[in-house]
Design a protein around this motif. Structure first.
Motif, PDB file in Angstrom:
ATOM      1  N   LEU A  61       0.690  -1.100   0.076  1.00 17.63           N
ATOM      2  CA  LEU A  61      -0.086  -0.003   0.095  1.00 17.63           C
ATOM      3  C   LEU A  61       0.792   1.403  -0.039  1.00 17.63           C
ATOM      4  O   LEU A  61       0.522   2.125  -0.718  1.00 17.63           O
ATOM      5  N   ARG A  62       1.772   1.193   1.003  1.00 18.97           N
ATOM      6  CA  ARG A  62       2.785   2.435   0.843  1.00 18.97           C
ATOM      7  C   ARG A  62       3.221   2.616  -0.684  1.00 18.97           C
ATOM      8  O   ARG A  62       3.633   3.796  -0.969  1.00 18.97           O
ATOM      9  N   ALA A  63       3.910   1.560  -1.049  1.00 16.78           N
ATOM     10  CA  ALA A  63       4.558   1.549  -2.385  1.00 16.78           C
ATOM     11  C   ALA A  63       3.805   2.288  -3.488  1.00 16.78           C
ATOM     12  O   ALA A  63       4.104   3.192  -4.231  1.00 16.78           O
ATOM     13  N   THR A  64       2.382   1.729  -3.394  1.00  9.66           N
ATOM     14  CA  THR A  64       1.377   2.284  -4.423  1.00  9.66           C
ATOM     15  C   THR A  64       1.239   3.727  -4.263  1.00  9.66           C
ATOM     16  O   THR A  64       1.262   4.405  -5.191  1.00  9.66           O
ATOM     17  N   ALA A  65       0.916   3.924  -3.118  1.00  7.26           N
ATOM     18  CA  ALA A  65       0.414   5.368  -2.595  1.00  7.26           C
ATOM     19  C   ALA A  65       1.771   6.426  -2.924  1.00  7.26           C
ATOM     20  O   ALA A  65       1.733   7.502  -3.389  1.00  7.26           O
ATOM     21  N   GLU A  66       2.944   5.906  -2.454  1.00 11.25           N
ATOM     22  CA  GLU A  66       4.269   6.700  -2.793  1.00 11.25           C
ATOM     23  C   GLU A  66       4.421   7.187  -4.355  1.00 11.25           C
ATOM     24  O   GLU A  66       4.758   8.176  -4.671  1.00 11.25           O
ATOM     25  N   ALA A  67       4.093   6.113  -4.930  1.00 12.35           N
ATOM     26  CA  ALA A  67       4.335   6.279  -6.621  1.00 12.35           C
ATOM     27  C   ALA A  67       3.319   7.300  -6.904  1.00 12.35           C
ATOM     28  O   ALA A  67       3.847   8.148  -8.053  1.00 12.35           O
ATOM     29  N   CYS A  68       2.172   7.578  -6.684  1.00 13.91           N
ATOM     30  CA  CYS A  68       1.170   8.609  -6.757  1.00 13.91           C
ATOM     31  C   CYS A  68       1.663  10.043  -6.211  1.00 13.91           C
ATOM     32  O   CYS A  68       1.623  10.849  -6.873  1.00 13.91           O
ATOM     33  N   LEU A  69       1.918  10.013  -4.955  1.00 15.42           N
ATOM     34  CA  LEU A  69       2.229  11.175  -4.310  1.00 15.42           C
ATOM     35  C   LEU A  69       3.754  11.737  -4.515  1.00 15.42           C
ATOM     36  O   LEU A  69       3.945  12.919  -4.362  1.00 15.42           O
ATOM     37  N   SER A  70       4.457  10.983  -5.097  1.00 13.75           N
ATOM     38  CA  SER A  70       5.713  11.449  -5.503  1.00 13.75           C
ATOM     39  C   SER A  70       5.983  11.822  -6.937  1.00 13.75           C
ATOM     40  O   SER A  70       7.057  12.034  -7.800  1.00 13.75           O
ATOM     41  N   GLY A  71       4.892  11.385  -7.731  1.00 16.54           N
ATOM     42  CA  GLY A  71       5.010  11.615  -9.324  1.00 16.54           C
ATOM     43  C   GLY A  71       5.068  13.074  -9.652  1.00 16.54           C
ATOM     44  O   GLY A  71       5.036  13.899  -8.792  1.00 16.54           O
ATOM     45  N   PRO A  72       4.962  13.420 -10.947  1.00 14.27           N
ATOM     46  CA  PRO A  72       5.189  14.523 -11.320  1.00 14.27           C
ATOM     47  C   PRO A  72       3.757  15.249 -11.192  1.00 14.27           C
ATOM     48  O   PRO A  72       2.701  14.782 -11.056  1.00 14.27           O
ATOM     49  N   GLY A  73       4.070  16.630 -11.383  1.00 20.25           N
ATOM     50  CA  GLY A  73       2.806  17.575 -11.388  1.00 20.25           C
ATOM     51  C   GLY A  73       2.742  18.560 -10.056  1.00 20.25           C
ATOM     52  O   GLY A  73       3.647  18.272  -9.300  1.00 20.25           O
ATOM     53  N   THR A  74       1.772  19.268  -9.998  1.00 21.99           N
ATOM     54  CA  THR A  74       1.485  19.879  -8.694  1.00 21.99           C
ATOM     55  C   THR A  74       1.086  18.936  -7.433  1.00 21.99           C
ATOM     56  O   THR A  74       0.688  17.863  -7.849  1.00 21.99           O
ATOM     57  N   ALA A  75       0.832  19.722  -6.443  1.00 15.45           N
ATOM     58  CA  ALA A  75       0.389  18.919  -5.343  1.00 15.45           C
ATOM     59  C   ALA A  75      -1.240  18.619  -5.660  1.00 15.45           C
ATOM     60  O   ALA A  75      -1.397  17.158  -5.134  1.00 15.45           O
ATOM     61  N   HIS A  76      -2.018  19.196  -6.063  1.00 10.81           N
ATOM     62  CA  HIS A  76      -3.138  18.657  -6.439  1.00 10.81           C
ATOM     63  C   HIS A  76      -3.163  17.777  -7.652  1.00 10.81           C
ATOM     64  O   HIS A  76      -3.814  16.682  -7.081  1.00 10.81           O
ATOM     65  N   ASP A  77      -2.426  17.828  -8.575  1.00  9.62           N
ATOM     66  CA  ASP A  77      -2.220  16.620  -9.392  1.00  9.62           C
ATOM     67  C   ASP A  77      -1.761  15.165  -8.819  1.00  9.62           C
ATOM     68  O   ASP A  77      -2.392  14.239  -9.093  1.00  9.62           O
ATOM     69  N   ARG A  78      -0.943  15.398  -7.601  1.00  8.80           N
ATOM     70  CA  ARG A  78      -0.583  14.010  -7.037  1.00  8.80           C
ATOM     71  C   ARG A  78      -1.624  13.521  -6.191  1.00  8.80           C
ATOM     72  O   ARG A  78      -1.672  12.414  -6.121  1.00  8.80           O
ATOM     73  N   VAL A  79      -2.269  14.469  -5.444  1.00  9.57           N
ATOM     74  CA  VAL A  79      -3.593  13.914  -4.620  1.00  9.57           C
ATOM     75  C   VAL A  79      -4.400  13.459  -5.549  1.00  9.57           C
ATOM     76  O   VAL A  79      -5.044  12.379  -5.335  1.00  9.57           O
ATOM     77  N   ARG A  80      -4.723  14.037  -6.580  1.00  5.45           N
ATOM     78  CA  ARG A  80      -5.594  13.435  -7.592  1.00  5.45           C
ATOM     79  C   ARG A  80      -5.142  12.093  -8.317  1.00  5.45           C
ATOM     80  O   ARG A  80      -5.957  11.126  -8.197  1.00  5.45           O
ATOM     81  N   ALA A  81      -3.960  11.893  -8.580  1.00  4.87           N
ATOM     82  CA  ALA A  81      -3.605  10.692  -9.007  1.00  4.87           C
ATOM     83  C   ALA A  81      -3.551   9.653  -7.635  1.00  4.87           C
ATOM     84  O   ALA A  81      -4.185   8.453  -8.192  1.00  4.87           O
ATOM     85  N   TYR A  82      -3.471   9.924  -6.503  1.00  3.29           N
ATOM     86  CA  TYR A  82      -3.427   9.011  -5.760  1.00  3.29           C
ATOM     87  C   TYR A  82      -5.338   8.646  -5.584  1.00  3.29           C
ATOM     88  O   TYR A  82      -5.324   7.315  -5.287  1.00  3.29           O
ATOM     89  N   LEU A  83      -6.106   9.552  -5.589  1.00  2.00           N
ATOM     90  CA  LEU A  83      -7.433   9.134  -5.287  1.00  2.00           C
ATOM     91  C   LEU A  83      -8.003   8.412  -6.604  1.00  2.00           C
ATOM     92  O   LEU A  83      -8.961   7.860  -6.550  1.00  2.00           O
ATOM     93  N   LEU A  84      -7.495   9.013  -7.819  1.00  2.00           N
ATOM     94  CA  LEU A  84      -8.106   8.259  -8.997  1.00  2.00           C
ATOM     95  C   LEU A  84      -7.165   7.145  -9.508  1.00  2.00           C
ATOM     96  O   LEU A  84      -7.699   6.210 -10.327  1.00  2.00           O
ATOM     97  N   ARG A  85      -6.381   6.591  -8.642  1.00  2.00           N
ATOM     98  CA  ARG A  85      -5.644   5.388  -9.014  1.00  2.00           C
ATOM     99  C   ARG A  85      -6.552   4.096  -9.219  1.00  2.00           C
ATOM    100  O   ARG A  85      -7.465   4.053  -8.581  1.00  2.00           O
ATOM    101  N   GLU A  86      -5.946   3.311  -9.910  1.00  4.19           N
ATOM    102  CA  GLU A  86      -6.885   2.081 -10.302  1.00  4.19           C
ATOM    103  C   GLU A  86      -6.710   1.215  -8.866  1.00  4.19           C
ATOM    104  O   GLU A  86      -5.940   0.954  -8.120  1.00  4.19           O
ATOM    105  N   ARG A  87      -8.194   0.800  -8.445  1.00  6.10           N
ATOM    106  CA  ARG A  87      -8.360   0.039  -7.188  1.00  6.10           C
ATOM    107  C   ARG A  87      -9.467  -0.962  -7.589  1.00  6.10           C
ATOM    108  O   ARG A  87     -10.149  -0.866  -8.467  1.00  6.10           O
TER     109      ARG A  87
END
Length: 194
Positions: A61-87
């Motif tokens: 879970l940490r690795a998956t979340a970290e991949a989204c939260l440390s990805g490219p883009g703004t802070a909003h983009d990264r939170v969005r990527a975390y929320l919209l990731r495939e689940r």
């Protein structure tokens, strides 16, 4: 894959599907294709194996979340990527579901990786939101810790709503509602005086 890894992976799946009480040593052995002797060679018993499985689920879970939260883009983009990731929305969260298991929550050793992971996730999200506030991407009035708690609560609560409805639609709606609220709190560009 080693026998120990097959046992851990099988236990992860069974804990996610059935919870601690519903995960018998026999079911673990059958799913892993391992005998009782192999299980007890690698683990002292069900609690030891369950702890290894919970820790592995937490790491994933940490690795998956970290991949989204440390990805490219703004802070909003990264939170969005975390929320919209495939689940697997209808299965719920393999860590979050354990909070509803009295045998996990009642055992300090089993509860520890669950609690640590959820604390880590809130802190990591708060750090991303804090970056966004500092950079002017989010309204200066946002409290990063409260926003992080809201993000985690939305995801976990969204799983519950989706499972109750038998459809991912309530999860998707909750996530989109939170994204709409965050977008509404983003500073608006100032118009130049002409």
């Amino acid at each position: 894959m080693s026998t120990a890894d097959r046992l851990i992976e099988s236990t992860q799946d069974l804990l996610w599907e059935r919870g601690y009480v519903g995960t018998s040593p026999k079911a673990i052995q059958q799913r892993a294709g391992a005998g009782q002797g192999s299980m007890y060679h690698h683990f002292s018993g069900k609690p030891d194996l369950a702890l290894a499985a919970i820790r592995r689920s937490a790491e994933q879970l940490r690795a998956t979340a970290e991949a989204c939260l440390s990805g490219p883009g703004t802070a909003h983009d990264r939170v969005r990527a975390y929320l919209l990731r495939e689940r697997e929305v209808l299965r719920g969260c393999p860590i979050g579901r354990l909070t509803m298991d009295p045998d996990v929550i009642g055992d300090a050793a089993l509860r520890e990786p669950v609690e640590e992971t959820l604390d880590w996730l809130r802190a990591r999200l708060a750090g991303v939101v804090s970056e966004g506030v500092e950079r002017g991407e989010f309204d200066a009035g946002l409290d990063p810790e409260r926003i992080a708690a809201s993000v985690v609560a939305t995801v976990q609560g969204g799983y519950v709503l989706a499972r109750a409805a038998g459809s991912p639609a309530p999860f998707d709606s909750a996530v989109q509602g939170l994204l709409d609220l965050l977008a509404a709190r983003a500073p608006r560009p100032r118009r130049s005086a002409s």
